[in-house]
Design an enzyme around this catalytic site. Structure first.
Site, PDB file in Angstrom:
ATOM      1  N   SER A 210     -41.846   1.129  -9.051  1.00  0.00           N
ATOM      2  CA  SER A 210     -41.124   0.442 -10.125  1.00  0.00           C
ATOM      3  C   SER A 210     -40.082  -0.505  -9.499  1.00  0.00           C
ATOM      4  CB  SER A 210     -40.502   1.455 -11.083  1.00  0.00           C
ATOM      5  OG  SER A 210     -40.080   0.834 -12.282  1.00  0.00           O
ATOM      6  N   ASP A 291     -50.369   0.295 -17.097  1.00  0.00           N
ATOM      7  CA  ASP A 291     -48.931   0.082 -16.923  1.00  0.00           C
ATOM      8  C   ASP A 291     -48.520  -1.158 -17.715  1.00  0.00           C
ATOM      9  OD1 ASP A 291     -46.333  -0.244 -16.147  1.00  0.00           O
ATOM     10  OD2 ASP A 291     -46.723  -0.166 -14.004  1.00  0.00           O
ATOM     11  N   HIS A 323     -47.416   3.712 -16.094  1.00  0.00           N
ATOM     12  CA  HIS A 323     -46.411   3.365 -15.090  1.00  0.00           C
ATOM     13  C   HIS A 323     -46.206   4.503 -14.096  1.00  0.00           C
ATOM     14  CE1 HIS A 323     -43.281   0.823 -13.545  1.00  0.00           C
ATOM     15  NE2 HIS A 323     -42.317   1.685 -13.795  1.00  0.00           N
TER      16      HIS A 323
END
Length: 347
Positions: A210, A291, A323
């Site tokens: 991320s 995602d 994600h």
């Protein structure tokens, strides 16, 4: 509490999650628990006792009772003892590292089991996501520091600028400055630990997901040959195309102070894709089809860039993950490829 006189809650402080109480009449906050751990939930049991679920980097989640007056803890569940109790764990150390602006950065250092300071170890800089999530005493089935340590790596995990638990100013300093002080904090931490004789400066890696994946992309273009390889999972690569495809507009608008047409300077200055010309180390890119926070195009753009520049690179694709990686078999594959990549370039 049933009597309506107190609220019990969890808050983040200096890389840990602790239980607190708030007393309405006195308007007083009291910290009940202390220690290097994370409480994930808390329930009222009776006038003297709370029940909470607790974990740490060295312990999967278990249930505890906590006395309200003294914060004394007693373990209730032993769900993971049979398997986890057989594992040899590495030491976890809390260190304070000096930042470039003179402030102190709390940095978790995780050592391999049977650590020998006379040896030299490959070392990983772990970059936290969020971008404002705490780097606390979490236990992860993906980013598991004890598994990394058991594979022979030292892990350096800094609570860089932008992370919770060190006050609002520290937390907000990342806004509009993705590639600024927070990245200096990462480099300060790894440079400080690299001075230790047991850290092999010729075998440093950088990993994250991320915003941590963004950090890996960013540092790949700014690391001045510190790192021998990178791993980026679901990271932002091209800030303009990310803005146009993410489902979570808060981070794009708040952290970048607007859109790329309203604030083009910020997007140009801090977008990793503008610094691919500086990439010089192998990179593993992992991304997931579902995602929508950081859509898969970000990983594909980064992989294409690396391949086009003849940077040793690999793309691991999960068609059925979002994600995160939530399916057990995918988790096993993730770990296998992750350690294959590190083993190829750092061992």
């Amino acid at each position: 509490a049933p009597n309506g006189q107190h609220i019990y809650f969890i808050a983040i402080t200096e890389g840990t999650k602790q239980i607190y109480s708030y007393e309405f009449k006195k308007k007083k906050i009291k910290q009940i628990t202390k220690g290097d751990h994370d409480y994930l939930s808390v329930e009222w049991q009776d006038e003297k006792t709370l029940v909470g679920s607790k974990q740490s980097m060295s312990m999967p989640t278990e249930l505890y009772t906590i006395t309200i007056d003294k914060g004394e803890e007693a373990r209730v569940s032993h769900v993971n003892d049979e398997l986890w109790g057989k594992q040899k764990l590495g030491k976890i150390e809390k260190r304070w590292v000096k930042a470039t602006d003179g402030k102190n950065i709390l940095t978790w250092v995780i050592y391999p089991p049977d650590f020998d300071k006379a040896k030299k170890y490959p070392t990983l800089l772990y970059c936290q996501g969020g971008p404002q999530s705490p780097l606390s005493q979490f236990f992860s089935y993906r980013w598991n520091f004890q598994i990394m340590a058991s594979n022979g790596y030292i892990i350096v995990a800094p609570n860089r600028r932008g992370l919770q638990g060190f006050g609002k100013e520290w937390n907000d300093q990342i806004i509009g400055d993705y590639g600024g002080q927070c990245m200096n904090d990462y480099l300060s931490a790894i440079d400080t630990l690299s001075k230790e004789k047991y850290v092999d400066k010729d075998r440093l890696g950088c990993v994250g997901a991320s915003f941590g994946g963004y950090s890996a992309y960013w540092l790949a273009g700014h690391h001045n040959k510190r790192f021998k390889c990178f791993i980026s999972h679901c990271g932002m690569f091209n800030m303009e195309s990310w803005y146009g495809t993410t489902e979570e507009m808060f981070f794009a608008k708040n952290d970048q102070k607007g859109s790329y047409w309203d604030n083009p300077q910020n997007y140009n200055k801090f977008s990793p894709h503008n610094f691919v010309k500086n990439w010089d180390a192998p990179i593993l890119i992992i991304h997931n089809e579902k995602d929508f926070r950081v859509p898969i195009g970000q990983g594909m753009e980064a992989f294409t860039a690396a391949q086009s520049r003849n940077i040793p690179s690999r793309f691991l694709y999960f068609p059925d993950e979002n994600h995160w990686v939530s399916k057990p078999q995918n988790s096993i594959l993730w770990q296998r490829v992750y350690f294959e990549w590190l083993g190829k370039w750092l061992k």
